[in-house]
Design a protein around this motif. Structure first.
Motif, PDB file in Angstrom:
ATOM      1  N   SER A   1       0.816  -1.236   0.000  1.00 58.67           N
ATOM      2  CA  SER A   1       0.000   0.000   0.000  1.00 58.67           C
ATOM      3  C   SER A   1       0.839   1.271   0.000  1.00 58.67           C
ATOM      4  CB  SER A   1      -0.862   0.033   1.255  1.00 58.67           C
ATOM      5  OG  SER A   1      -2.100  -0.525   1.046  1.00 58.67           O
ATOM      6  N   GLU A   2       2.016   1.189   0.613  1.00 57.30           N
ATOM      7  CA  GLU A   2       2.829   2.409   0.824  1.00 57.30           C
ATOM      8  C   GLU A   2       3.505   2.891  -0.461  1.00 57.30           C
ATOM      9  OE1 GLU A   2       2.949   3.983   3.690  1.00 57.30           O
ATOM     10  OE2 GLU A   2       1.896   2.470   4.890  1.00 57.30           O
ATOM     11  N   THR A   3       3.658   1.981  -1.456  1.00 55.96           N
ATOM     12  CA  THR A   3       4.428   2.374  -2.648  1.00 55.96           C
ATOM     13  C   THR A   3       3.591   2.305  -3.919  1.00 55.96           C
ATOM     14  OG1 THR A   3       5.193   0.094  -2.801  1.00 55.96           O
ATOM     15  CG2 THR A   3       6.685   1.641  -1.713  1.00 55.96           C
ATOM     16  N   LEU A   4       2.265   2.393  -3.771  1.00 52.61           N
ATOM     17  CA  LEU A   4       1.384   2.248  -4.927  1.00 52.61           C
ATOM     18  C   LEU A   4       1.494   3.416  -5.891  1.00 52.61           C
ATOM     19  CD1 LEU A   4      -2.034   1.026  -3.499  1.00 52.61           C
ATOM     20  CD2 LEU A   4      -0.577  -0.130  -5.188  1.00 52.61           C
ATOM     21  N   GLU A   5       1.546   3.087  -7.186  1.00 52.44           N
ATOM     22  CA  GLU A   5       1.429   4.127  -8.211  1.00 52.44           C
ATOM     23  C   GLU A   5      -0.032   4.175  -8.655  1.00 52.44           C
ATOM     24  OE1 GLU A   5       4.339   4.091 -11.423  1.00 52.44           O
ATOM     25  OE2 GLU A   5       5.341   2.506 -10.311  1.00 52.44           O
ATOM     26  N   PHE A   6      -0.312   5.004  -9.655  1.00 51.58           N
ATOM     27  CA  PHE A   6      -1.689   5.081 -10.161  1.00 51.58           C
ATOM     28  C   PHE A   6      -1.863   4.122 -11.355  1.00 51.58           C
ATOM     29  CE2 PHE A   6      -5.013   6.496 -12.956  1.00 51.58           C
ATOM     30  CZ  PHE A   6      -6.061   6.689 -12.065  1.00 51.58           C
ATOM     31  N   GLY A   7      -2.824   3.200 -11.231  1.00 48.01           N
ATOM     32  CA  GLY A   7      -3.296   2.459 -12.395  1.00 48.01           C
ATOM     33  C   GLY A   7      -2.366   1.434 -13.011  1.00 48.01           C
ATOM     34  N   ARG A   8      -1.498   0.830 -12.230  1.00 48.90           N
ATOM     35  CA  ARG A   8      -0.581  -0.165 -12.810  1.00 48.90           C
ATOM     36  C   ARG A   8      -0.870  -1.593 -12.356  1.00 48.90           C
ATOM     37  NH1 ARG A   8       3.059   2.002 -16.038  1.00 48.90           N
ATOM     38  NH2 ARG A   8       3.731   4.128 -15.603  1.00 48.90           N
ATOM     39  N   VAL A   9      -1.644  -1.742 -11.284  1.00 51.07           N
ATOM     40  CA  VAL A   9      -1.904  -3.062 -10.719  1.00 51.07           C
ATOM     41  C   VAL A   9      -3.412  -3.304 -10.748  1.00 51.07           C
ATOM     42  CG1 VAL A   9      -1.725  -4.419  -8.588  1.00 51.07           C
ATOM     43  CG2 VAL A   9       0.049  -2.759  -9.157  1.00 51.07           C
TER      44      VAL A   9
ATOM     45  N   PRO B   1     -22.301   3.235 -36.093  1.00 49.69           N
ATOM     46  CA  PRO B   1     -22.349   2.723 -34.716  1.00 49.69           C
ATOM     47  C   PRO B   1     -22.323   1.196 -34.716  1.00 49.69           C
ATOM     48  CG  PRO B   1     -24.067   4.366 -35.085  1.00 49.69           C
ATOM     49  CD  PRO B   1     -23.455   4.073 -36.427  1.00 49.69           C
ATOM     50  N   SER B   2     -21.574   0.643 -33.796  1.00 51.91           N
ATOM     51  CA  SER B   2     -21.472  -0.810 -33.667  1.00 51.91           C
ATOM     52  C   SER B   2     -22.831  -1.401 -33.293  1.00 51.91           C
ATOM     53  CB  SER B   2     -20.455  -1.113 -32.564  1.00 51.91           C
ATOM     54  OG  SER B   2     -20.325  -2.491 -32.369  1.00 51.91           O
ATOM     55  N   ARG B   3     -23.022  -2.663 -33.646  1.00 49.09           N
ATOM     56  CA  ARG B   3     -24.257  -3.348 -33.240  1.00 49.09           C
ATOM     57  C   ARG B   3     -23.998  -4.309 -32.083  1.00 49.09           C
ATOM     58  NH1 ARG B   3     -26.348  -5.035 -39.149  1.00 49.09           N
ATOM     59  NH2 ARG B   3     -24.206  -5.759 -39.122  1.00 49.09           N
ATOM     60  N   SER B   4     -22.761  -4.314 -31.576  1.00 51.36           N
ATOM     61  CA  SER B   4     -22.478  -5.118 -30.383  1.00 51.36           C
ATOM     62  C   SER B   4     -21.447  -4.393 -29.514  1.00 51.36           C
ATOM     63  CB  SER B   4     -21.973  -6.509 -30.769  1.00 51.36           C
ATOM     64  OG  SER B   4     -20.787  -6.379 -31.517  1.00 51.36           O
ATOM     65  N   TYR B   5     -21.545  -4.611 -28.200  1.00 50.39           N
ATOM     66  CA  TYR B   5     -20.675  -3.887 -27.243  1.00 50.39           C
ATOM     67  C   TYR B   5     -20.302  -4.798 -26.097  1.00 50.39           C
ATOM     68  CZ  TYR B   5     -22.369   0.175 -29.742  1.00 50.39           C
ATOM     69  OH  TYR B   5     -22.659   1.068 -30.734  1.00 50.39           O
ATOM     70  N   ARG B   6     -19.243  -4.414 -25.402  1.00 49.70           N
ATOM     71  CA  ARG B   6     -18.892  -5.091 -24.146  1.00 49.70           C
ATOM     72  C   ARG B   6     -18.713  -4.026 -23.066  1.00 49.70           C
ATOM     73  NH1 ARG B   6     -15.067 -10.190 -23.894  1.00 49.70           N
ATOM     74  NH2 ARG B   6     -17.021 -11.004 -24.716  1.00 49.70           N
ATOM     75  N   PHE B   7     -19.402  -4.239 -21.942  1.00 48.48           N
ATOM     76  CA  PHE B   7     -19.291  -3.355 -20.776  1.00 48.48           C
ATOM     77  C   PHE B   7     -18.441  -4.089 -19.749  1.00 48.48           C
ATOM     78  CE2 PHE B   7     -21.865  -1.912 -16.792  1.00 48.48           C
ATOM     79  CZ  PHE B   7     -20.883  -1.003 -16.444  1.00 48.48           C
ATOM     80  N   MET B   8     -17.418  -3.413 -19.236  1.00 49.32           N
ATOM     81  CA  MET B   8     -16.539  -4.064 -18.271  1.00 49.32           C
ATOM     82  C   MET B   8     -16.256  -3.132 -17.100  1.00 49.32           C
ATOM     83  SD  MET B   8     -13.807  -5.834 -20.826  1.00 49.32           S
ATOM     84  CE  MET B   8     -13.164  -6.782 -19.488  1.00 49.32           C
ATOM     85  N   ILE B   9     -15.959  -3.737 -15.964  1.00 44.66           N
ATOM     86  CA  ILE B   9     -15.465  -2.951 -14.816  1.00 44.66           C
ATOM     87  C   ILE B   9     -14.208  -3.644 -14.313  1.00 44.66           C
ATOM     88  CG2 ILE B   9     -15.953  -1.975 -12.554  1.00 44.66           C
ATOM     89  CD1 ILE B   9     -18.957  -2.288 -13.137  1.00 44.66           C
ATOM     90  N   ILE B  10     -13.117  -2.856 -14.237  1.00 45.38           N
ATOM     91  CA  ILE B  10     -11.877  -3.385 -13.659  1.00 45.38           C
ATOM     92  C   ILE B  10     -11.508  -2.516 -12.453  1.00 45.38           C
ATOM     93  CG2 ILE B  10     -11.003  -4.461 -15.773  1.00 45.38           C
ATOM     94  CD1 ILE B  10      -9.294  -1.972 -16.259  1.00 45.38           C
ATOM     95  N   LEU B  11     -10.718  -3.066 -11.564  1.00 41.36           N
ATOM     96  CA  LEU B  11     -10.387  -2.385 -10.298  1.00 41.36           C
ATOM     97  C   LEU B  11      -8.866  -2.307 -10.137  1.00 41.36           C
ATOM     98  CD1 LEU B  11     -12.772  -4.449  -7.957  1.00 41.36           C
ATOM     99  CD2 LEU B  11     -13.299  -2.286  -9.103  1.00 41.36           C
ATOM    100  N   SER B  12      -8.401  -1.176  -9.632  1.00 40.80           N
ATOM    101  CA  SER B  12      -6.953  -0.994  -9.487  1.00 40.80           C
ATOM    102  C   SER B  12      -6.636  -0.287  -8.160  1.00 40.80           C
ATOM    103  CB  SER B  12      -6.459  -0.133 -10.661  1.00 40.80           C
ATOM    104  OG  SER B  12      -5.120   0.225 -10.511  1.00 40.80           O
ATOM    105  N   PRO B  13      -5.889  -0.936  -7.262  1.00 39.62           N
ATOM    106  CA  PRO B  13      -5.475  -0.222  -6.043  1.00 39.62           C
ATOM    107  C   PRO B  13      -4.482   0.876  -6.423  1.00 39.62           C
ATOM    108  CG  PRO B  13      -4.530  -2.438  -6.106  1.00 39.62           C
ATOM    109  CD  PRO B  13      -5.365  -2.298  -7.338  1.00 39.62           C
ATOM    110  N   VAL B  14      -4.750   2.109  -5.973  1.00 40.74           N
ATOM    111  CA  VAL B  14      -3.919   3.235  -6.444  1.00 40.74           C
ATOM    112  C   VAL B  14      -3.410   4.119  -5.311  1.00 40.74           C
ATOM    113  CG1 VAL B  14      -5.051   3.380  -8.707  1.00 40.74           C
ATOM    114  CG2 VAL B  14      -5.927   4.773  -6.819  1.00 40.74           C
ATOM    115  N   GLY B  15      -2.274   4.770  -5.608  1.00 42.91           N
ATOM    116  CA  GLY B  15      -1.785   5.876  -4.788  1.00 42.91           C
ATOM    117  C   GLY B  15      -2.128   7.174  -5.515  1.00 42.91           C
ATOM    118  N   SER B  16      -1.351   8.214  -5.287  1.00 39.11           N
ATOM    119  CA  SER B  16      -1.618   9.526  -5.900  1.00 39.11           C
ATOM    120  C   SER B  16      -1.520   9.470  -7.416  1.00 39.11           C
ATOM    121  CB  SER B  16      -0.568  10.537  -5.457  1.00 39.11           C
ATOM    122  OG  SER B  16      -0.791  10.889  -4.159  1.00 39.11           O
ATOM    123  N   TYR B  17      -2.355  10.258  -8.082  1.00 38.74           N
ATOM    124  CA  TYR B  17      -2.282  10.354  -9.540  1.00 38.74           C
ATOM    125  C   TYR B  17      -1.007  11.077  -9.960  1.00 38.74           C
ATOM    126  CZ  TYR B  17      -3.636  11.038 -14.359  1.00 38.74           C
ATOM    127  OH  TYR B  17      -3.646  11.002 -15.728  1.00 38.74           O
TER     128      TYR B  17
END
Ligand code: COI
Length: 366
Positions: free
Chosen positions: A22-30, A155-171
């Motif tokens: 937690s102490e060395t987290l960057e933004f959006g890499r993990v 416009p496309s006739r098919s789509y994918r909706f996704m949710i991903i999660l990333s533990p982050v520190g400061s941007y």
């Protein structure tokens, strides 16, 4: 808020990944162990809602997303606290905004309650990934991509909706310390009638060039001006912007080209609640430069989900360097930062009902 129960298939991973420090987290890499997916097919609507192990995708190379960028995304955060409560900040606002962005990009609407329900279930499954060091959080990235195999521009006739999660520190690597920003005079981000108010990939891809030039000159980001007169301040690209000039707190009014930030809106509500003089209006670089000359430019700060509150210590406009508040965080920026992060993490009372507490309200109903 009532929640709809989602008919959702869950497949848990058999190989959990090691968690970062937690102490060395960057933004959006993990990224965490699982992700949420739903597919859309014209005539059938959204289907196959599922939570599966986090993994690469397999998509046809002719998918519209790769060629014409028909896609939208969101960004929000979950926080864990010492009392074991998981908190989310105004997640329903993100789902609402994603539908507005989708409308602009000719993409199908999602059921906001179902999407939120899927998100909460995903967080419940990956809750051990929420970091707890000061200034960290679990960044949530919902997004929709166009998946039809077709090279015609439509416009496309098919789509994918996704949710991903990333533990982050400061941007920003500066954290809460003031950043340096270059006012962009050559490139523009958006114009009224364009896609500037939508959270869509193209807005960010087209900003990279200016950002790269600024970075080489020692600036963290660029401040965009309006695309017509190149005179009025718009936004920073990853955040909205506020100025404190002679006691007045000013942020550019929404004008059809800037992103209507949820943090921006929350800070406006907070400042009005405190009865501070705050105005949404046009603000030109000439006005800012004169205020600086007259010693009236008291504070500048950016606001965004990823960035939270980011004080600006230097603004460079065509070579004129305006050093704000001696490169130190101003009293107002600090007060807003402490209050907002306090509300988000449960340390400060939330008089606005902005925060959703997972363990007390919602996960029970899933
Ligand atoms: C956010 O603040 O969540 C954003 O989406 C900005 C992003 C481009 C990092």
């Amino acid at each position: 808020m009532t929640m709809t129960t989602l008919p959702i298939q869950v497949q848990l991973t058999e190989t959990k990944k090691p968690k970062p420090d937690s102490e060395t987290l960057e933004f959006g890499r993990v990224f965490t162990d699982h992700m949420f997916i739903a597919d859309y097919t014209e005539g059938q609507g959204w289907h196959d809602h599922r939570i599966v192990p986090y993994a690469p995708l397999s998509l046809d190379p002719a998918s519209i997303i790769f060629h014409y960028g028909q896609t939208v995304f969101e960004g929000l955060k979950a926080y864990s606290s010492e009392d074991g409560v998981i908190r989310l900040f105004r997640p329903e606002e993100n789902m609402k905004r994603m539908n507005l962005s989708s409308d602009r990009l000719c993409m199908p609407q999602i059921d906001e309650e179902l999407a939120l329900s899927g998100l909460l279930q995903l967080i419940e499954i990956d809750k051990d990934w929420i970091p707890n060091a000061e200034g960290t959080s679990l960044y949530i990235r919902p997004f929709i991509i166009s998946t039809e195999k077709f090279l015609g521009v439509a416009p496309s006739r098919s789509y994918r909706f996704m949710i991903i999660l990333s533990p982050v520190g400061s941007y920003y690597k500066e954290g809460i310390h003031p950043i340096k920003i270059k006012v962009e005079s050559d490139y523009v981000r958006a114009v009224s009638g364009g896609t500037g108010t939508a959270k869509t990939a193209g807005n960010y891809a087209s900003a990279l060039k200016a950002q790269q030039v600024a970075d080489a000159q020692g600036y963290s980001q660029v401040l965009w001006l309006d695309g017509v007169e190149r005179k009025y301040v718009e936004e920073v690209g990853s955040m909205n912007i506020f100025f404190k000039i002679n006691g007045e707190i000013i942020t550019p009014a929404v004008n059809g080209s800037i992103l209507e930030g949820i943090t921006r809106k929350s800070i406006l509500e907070l400042l009005r609640h405190w009865e501070f003089p705050v105005t949404e209006r046009k603000v030109s670089m000439d006005e800012i430069s004169s205020a600086y000359e007259n010693g009236q430019l008291e504070e500048i700060f950016g606001t965004g989900t990823a960035a939270v509150i980011s004080p600006v210590g230097e603004l460079n406009w065509k070579g004129e360097k305006m050093v704000v508040n001696n490169m130190e965080i101003g009293a107002l920026s600090k007060k807003i930062y402490d209050t907002l992060t306090g509300i988000q993490t449960g340390k400060v009372k939330d008089p606005f009902d902005w925060v959703i507490e997972l363990n007390q309200n919602l996960v029970k109903q899933l």
